[in-house]
Design an enzyme around this catalytic site. Structure first.
Site, PDB file in Angstrom:
ATOM      1  N   ASN A   1      80.000  26.204  37.806  1.00 34.63           N
ATOM      2  CA  ASN A   1      79.346  26.432  39.097  1.00 34.63           C
ATOM      3  C   ASN A   1      80.356  26.570  40.238  1.00 34.63           C
ATOM      4  OD1 ASN A   1      79.520  23.624  38.229  1.00 34.63           O
ATOM      5  ND2 ASN A   1      78.796  23.108  40.274  1.00 34.63           N
TER       6      ASN A   1
ATOM      7  N   HIS B   1      73.790  15.369  36.897  1.00 40.44           N
ATOM      8  CA  HIS B   1      73.476  16.689  36.318  1.00 40.44           C
ATOM      9  C   HIS B   1      72.514  16.595  35.128  1.00 40.44           C
ATOM     10  CE1 HIS B   1      76.274  18.510  38.975  1.00 40.44           C
ATOM     11  NE2 HIS B   1      77.369  18.153  38.338  1.00 40.44           N
TER      12      HIS B   1
ATOM     13  N   ASP C   1      84.980  25.194  35.956  1.00 44.91           N
ATOM     14  CA  ASP C   1      85.306  24.472  37.195  1.00 44.91           C
ATOM     15  C   ASP C   1      86.824  24.283  37.293  1.00 44.91           C
ATOM     16  OD1 ASP C   1      82.682  24.461  37.887  1.00 44.91           O
ATOM     17  OD2 ASP C   1      82.421  22.289  37.846  1.00 44.91           O
TER      18      ASP C   1
ATOM     19  N   ASP D   1      86.674  20.910  34.202  1.00 44.97           N
ATOM     20  CA  ASP D   1      86.513  20.385  35.568  1.00 44.97           C
ATOM     21  C   ASP D   1      87.803  19.775  36.102  1.00 44.97           C
ATOM     22  OD1 ASP D   1      83.994  20.273  33.899  1.00 44.97           O
ATOM     23  OD2 ASP D   1      83.114  20.008  35.872  1.00 44.97           O
TER      24      ASP D   1
HETATM   25 FE   LIG Z   1      80.403  21.839  37.351  1.00 41.72          FE
END
Ligand SMILES: [Fe+2]
Ligand SMILES: *[C@@H]1O[C@H](CO)[C@@H](O)[C@H](O)[C@H]1NC(C)=O
Ligand SMILES: *[C@@H]1O[C@H](CO)[C@@H](O)[C@H](O)[C@H]1NC(C)=O
Ligand SMILES: *[C@@H]1O[C@H](CO)[C@@H](O)[C@H](O)[C@H]1NC(C)=O
Ligand SMILES: *[C@@H]1O[C@H](CO)[C@@H](O)[C@H](O)[C@H]1NC(C)=O
Length: 460
Positions: free
Chosen positions: A228, A324, A191, A164
């Site tokens: 995502n 999450h 990510d 990320d």
């Molecule tokens: Fe993510």
């Protein structure tokens, strides 16, 4: 929730009484400065386009086969198509070998990418330094990399672990600290650019991100996992092909790993067999990913050659942050038994923007009728690490559930990265480095003992 919490408290007490593992988990009180994380501006030094007409930019490498006797070089030219040739060799002034690549480009709403070149260098020797040059005909740029050692049970290797990352000032300090720690390759838990946080998923932010990380990934392979923020699925913009920017920009050696899609595959680096899973591709029973993983774990892993079995994914299965929470649960239900049966050493995930390390726990006894829903200590289970704390624009996830579940050994809401130093077939040193307002600091570390060669030894 309340019932679950009470069960966890009762369970934590039972675990302490049994004293089968170390005491209560740690929720670190350390807090980084709480200003908002902001992306570096478009004119930031790290985003500069290299000088020279049609100069190759956004140079990055990843393995071109499973073990690193091939390396795929990718780059972008912006002024005109230019050459897809790579010249390479063992000495910087004698690049005797030539490989011919190919190019692609894509459109995303009203954005058109530059010319994206991919070229795989083959027949490399393990553990050897190579120099390579791109940009023939216009501006030539030269880089180098060292191939991983030949797979073998005691081949040492140092991985950087980053998730990320994004492109904020904090992302830059994460990368600086990783560079100071000096790993040989990066396992990236998904990510990448966070371009999709911009209106129209401004794909220019895919370009800036690639220029930002070039200083590391042009010189050592990064192993990519999809998150995502790689989906870029936006029907409102007419963009209905998931992963379009990612697949055009970041190749993976999935065919060499007997996979049928770039999103799940494996590599064998030194003494590690690294399995990459796709949280945002189908994984239910009978799906291509499900069939691939079954064959991978039962037929293609040889712990005598690669003792360290490591699994990467984006969405964590064990996450005690409210951010999450439970998103990884369906994949855990599908695959956890297989990972325990395979005695996986370590599972690395991102997604949650904080750091957490688990004890060896599993939750494989549960079925829909027996009610055994509480994770239990299991010496055959992996250690789960969530490391989605690279520093992206969405900020830190600092709302942990309370009480800390028994499976959670250490958790802290700070940005950082980790390193995994595999020493030999039995021992590997894992350390998490918090960015700590500028100076890197080790905030959590553990010696991992290999689940195949020392299956009952405690981690220390
Ligand atoms: Fe993510
Ligand atoms: C990013 O870090 C590098 C290395 O320390 C530094 O040279 C550069 O100025 C930094 N850029 C920004 C925008 O912070
Ligand atoms: C794409 O559309 C947006 C919104 O209409 C506009 O601001 C931007 O300039 C356009 N970009 C290009 C390359 O046409
Ligand atoms: C933390 O998460 C819990 C559970 O989702 C929520 O009820 C609470 O409001 C959150 N606290 C903060 C400060 O966001
Ligand atoms: C493996 O490495 C660990 C940690 O460096 C060391 O203590 C151990 O003796 C090594 N094992 C062998 C067989 O060399």
């Amino acid at each position: 929730m309340a019932g679950m919490g009470a069960r966890l408290v009762a369970f934590a007490a039972a675990v302490l009484a049994a004293a089968t593992c170390a005491g209560a988990g740690v929720t670190s009180e350390y807090r980084r400065k709480l200003e908002a994380t902001v992306d570096m501006p478009l004119d930031a030094d790290v985003f500069r386009v290299p000088p020279g007409y049609n100069a190759p930019q956004q140079v990055h490498i990843t393995l071109g086969d499973q073990t690193g006797t091939a390396m795929t070089v990718s780059w972008v030219t912006a002024d005109e198509l230019g050459s897809s040739t790579v010249k390479y060799g063992r000495s910087p002034d004698k690049l005797k070998r030539t490989a011919e690549g190919s190019h692609t480009l894509y459109e995303y709403f009203n954005y058109t990418s530059g010319f994206i070149h991919h070229c795989t260098l083959t027949n490399l020797q393990h553990g050897s330094k190579y120099y390579y040059a791109v940009g023939f005909g216009h501006t030539v740029r030269t880089f180098s990399f060292t191939t991983p050692p030949k797979p073998g049970p005691d081949a040492p290797f140092k991985f950087g672990l980053i998730g990320d990352l994004g492109q904020t000032f904090d992302s830059n300090s994460t990368l600086v600290h990783y560079e100071e720690n000096g790993g040989d390759a990066v396992l990236f838990m998904g990510d990448l650019s966070y371009a999709d946080n911009y209106p129209l998923h401004d794909n220019n932010r895919w370009d800036t991100w690639a220029r930002f990380v070039e200083r590391s990934v042009a010189y050592q392979p990064w192993i990519w996992t999809t998150g995502n923020h790689e989906l870029d699925f936006e029907p409102d913009l007419g963009e209905t092909t998931p992963f379009k920017p990612f697949t055009h920009r970041y190749p993976t050696p999935f065919r060499a790993a007997a996979s049928t899609e770039p999103f799940w595959y494996s590599v064998k680096i030194a003494s590690a067999h690294v399995v990459v899973l796709a949280s945002y591709s189908a994984y239910g029973k009978y799906t291509p990913q499900w069939r691939w993983l079954q064959d991978e774990l039962t037929k293609r892993v040889d712990r005598k050659v690669t003792p360290w079995l490591i699994v990467l994914m984006h969405s964590p299965w064990y996450n005690s942050n409210n951010y999450h929470y439970m998103e990884g649960e369906t994949m855990r239900v599908q695959f956890e038994q297989w990972l325990v049966d395979a005695k996986v050493d370590l599972v690395l995930a991102g997604h949650v923007h904080s750091y957490e390390r688990s004890r060896r726990f599993s939750n494989i006894d549960y079925n829909i009728v027996n009610g055994k829903a509480t994770p239990r200590p299991n010496e055959h289970a992996p250690v789960y690490v969530t490391i989605g704390d690279g520093g992206n624009i969405e900020g830190i996830a600092n709302n942990f559930s309370s009480p800390q579940p028994a499976y959670s050994a250490f958790r802290e809401a700070s940005f950082g990265h980790a390193t995994l130093e595999i020493k030999n077939r039995t021992h590997a040193y894992f350390a998490w480095h918090r960015n700590h307002d500028g100076a890197k600091a080790v905030a959590d570390a553990v010696w991992l003992t290999n689940r195949y060669w020392m299956p009952t030894a405690d981690d220390a």
